[in-house]
Design an enzyme around this catalytic site. Structure first.
Site, PDB file in Angstrom:
ATOM      1  N   LYS A  91       0.834  -1.142   0.058  1.00 15.61           N
ATOM      2  CA  LYS A  91      -0.011   0.038  -0.069  1.00 15.61           C
ATOM      3  C   LYS A  91       0.936   1.551   0.017  1.00 15.61           C
ATOM      4  CE  LYS A  91      -2.433  -2.311   3.575  1.00 15.61           C
ATOM      5  NZ  LYS A  91      -3.532  -2.366   4.633  1.00 15.61           N
ATOM      6  N   ASP A 147      -5.994  -6.459  11.165  1.00 16.50           N
ATOM      7  CA  ASP A 147      -7.335  -5.742  11.275  1.00 16.50           C
ATOM      8  C   ASP A 147      -8.445  -6.620  11.331  1.00 16.50           C
ATOM      9  OD1 ASP A 147      -6.858  -6.540   8.783  1.00 16.50           O
ATOM     10  OD2 ASP A 147      -7.724  -4.534   7.896  1.00 16.50           O
TER      11      ASP A 147
HETATM   12 MG    MG Z   1     -10.352  -1.070   7.264  1.00 14.76          MG
END
Ligand code: MG
Ligand code: ADP
Length: 494
Positions: free
Chosen positions: A196, A231
């Site tokens: 990213k 996450d």
């Molecule tokens: Mg997210």
């Protein structure tokens, strides 16, 4: 003489009329041919993207098989089935002050909660979002972690009287780090690679918790990292805190992933001691799932081949927010080239990869106005198509529908795969099982969400689906990480 002239004029006019008629007829034929071409391309797309119930069951079974294979050995599956080292999930009894740091994109978030056990629940919660300067994303690891630790230190300094840290205790932090990590314990893991748009060479192969801890020391911040989580694992912890029947968390946002609670003794590849709880959270990394049962098209193949990670994340490329709009763009481009859907000239902007983002696709897909004016406006704004016929707009909506439905239904099939792995819907259990959902795609794309839920029911059948529910996890990854710091707290005796 006059008669002759008149006669000639009549003949000329007739000839002209014939010629005009011929042109009109020719034009009509061309138009008809183009619409026939549009219909053919749509028909092919619909057929290749079809996900009848039987197909979804095959995909679900393939997912279950890949889960088994991934638990068996390290490289035996398209699913990594990563061991998270999370073996104690929040129960609701957690008490005290806990911090979380969520780093996974161009912004990071810091958060603190005061937990008050079963009665008090989340007594108070505060958070702050900070954006990371461009240059730090490609700089040195010390600079990046110092920046983060400094923001965290400032946030800690603003801690009010509603938060209580008992005498002699250190503040504890749950660290959500959404990059590929080889986890080595609940509070350590080495970075495999940055993704990213981050590119910090020196950190690869280093323990990210040590990096952060050193930076916190340099910033004079007295805090220990208690849990390092992904996450999806954080979302699962947050989901379970709210609803004890949650068995898995699914992320449907820019990317897609799933995590679920597995029996520790079912993880054949694990050589460590079995945890007391007998449970272990598995981060599936399900975006990388691949199967011959997945319905794919030439558009998908081209998208994959031209992507930054060809051959990887195949399931994600069919399902997630990063790609749905791009698939639609590729179909529309073909329709523009082969059937002049938007006029004689192919709109140049339609040739630009990723110009059509999924939120725009979603806005067009949801347009219910008689003249599809939202579709018209979006085509103009994002693709530079100044005018579009109603018929063309209808085609656009149809393409969005086919692509979104396939994605949503395939996501549902994956969820059924998890349920099967857990023994649901094969007669072994009728226990209630819930999914915690997180991510902007599921939250905001209503038609996608509805298709997913409908497919889940369809594949499970009326009776089995009655004990399955899906709830939106409320900021799972933020609060989830702090809950995992609490459930793995160093001050708990056991
Ligand atoms: Mg997210
Ligand atoms: P992330 O996955 O990057 O952590 P989110 O969970 O907030 O972030 O999801 C953001 C993604 O959700 C966007 O990249 C987009 O693909 C999708 N999304 C956001 N809003 C919409 C919308 N209105 N319609 C469809 N998709 C949306």
């Amino acid at each position: 003489m006059r008669k002759v002239l008149v006669g000639t004029a009549v003949i000329c006019a007739a000839a002209a009329a014939v010629a005009v008629t011929a042109i009109v007829v020719q034009h009509r034929r061309r138009i008809n041919r183009r619409w026939a071409r549009v219909a053919a391309v749509l028909k092919e797309l619909e057929e290749q993207c079809a996900t009848p119930t039987e197909k979804l069951k095959e995909v679900a079974d393939a997912m279950t098989r890949e889960m088994h294979a991934g638990l068996e050995s390290e490289d035996g599956s398209t699913l990594k089935m990563l061991i998270s080292f999370v073996d104690k999930l929040p129960t609701g009894d957690e008490r005290g002050l806990f911090y979380a740091l969520d780093l996974g994109g161009t912004n990071f978030r810091v958060l603190r909660v005061q937990l008050g056990g079963k009665e008090g629940r989340v007594v108070k919660q505060e958070s702050k979002e900070v954006s990371i300067p461009q240059e730090l994303m490609i700089g040195s690891s010390d600079e990046l972690f110092d920046f983060i630790a400094s923001a965290l230190a400032q946030f800690v300094a603003s801690e009010g009287v509603d938060f209580h840290l008992p005498e002699g205790k250190q503040r504890e932090l749950g660290f959500t780090f959404s990059f590929p990590v080889k986890q080595t314990s609940i509070a350590s893991g080495t970075l495999i690679k940055w993704t990213k748009r981050f590119n910090i060479k020196s950190t690869v192969g280093e323990d990210v918790v040590s990096e952060l801890t050193r930076a916190m020391k340099r910033q004079g911040l007295d805090m220990q990292v208690t849990a390092l989580v992904n996450d999806t694992v954080g979302a699962l912890a947050g989901g379970i805190y709210d609803d004890n029947d949650v068995v898995a968390a699914i992320i449907l946002g820019t990317g897609t992933n799933a995590a679920y609670v597995e029996r520790a003794d079912a993880i054949k590849k694990w050589q460590g001691p079995l945890p007391n709880s007998g449970k272990m959270v598995i981060n599936m990394e399900w975006g990388n799932f691949r199967s011959s049962h997945l319905p794919t098209t030439d558009y998908d193949q081209a998208l994959d081949a031209e992507s930054l990670n060809p051959g990887e994340q195949i399931y994600e490329k069919l399902i997630s927010g990063m790609y749905l709009g791009e698939i639609v763009r590729r179909v529309l481009l073909r329709l523009a080239v082969e059937a002049a859907l938007f006029g004689e000239e192919v709109p140049p902007q339609l040739k630009v990869p990723f110009v059509l983002r999924t939120p725009v696709m979603s806005a067009m897909h949801h347009d219910t106005s008689a003249d599809l004016k939202v579709v018209g406006a979006k085509l103009q704004e994002f693709l530079g198509i100044s005018s579009s016929s109603l018929k063309a707009r209808k085609v656009v909506v149809q393409v969005c529908d086919i692509v979104a439905k396939r994605g949503a239904r395939l996501a549902a099939a994956g969820m059924v795969g998890i349920l099967k792995k857990l023994g649901h819907s094969n007669g072994k259990t009728k226990k209630r099982m819930a999914f915690a959902m997180d991510g902007g795609l599921y939250e905001h794309y209503t038609l996608f969400r509805e298709s997913l839920l409908a497919a889940l029911k369809e594949v499970l059948g009326e009776e089995a689906s009655a004990s399955v529910s899906v709830t939106m996890a409320n900021d799972g990854s933020g609060i989830g990480a702090s809950l995992l710091a609490a459930s793995h707290s160093r001050y708990l005796e056991n």
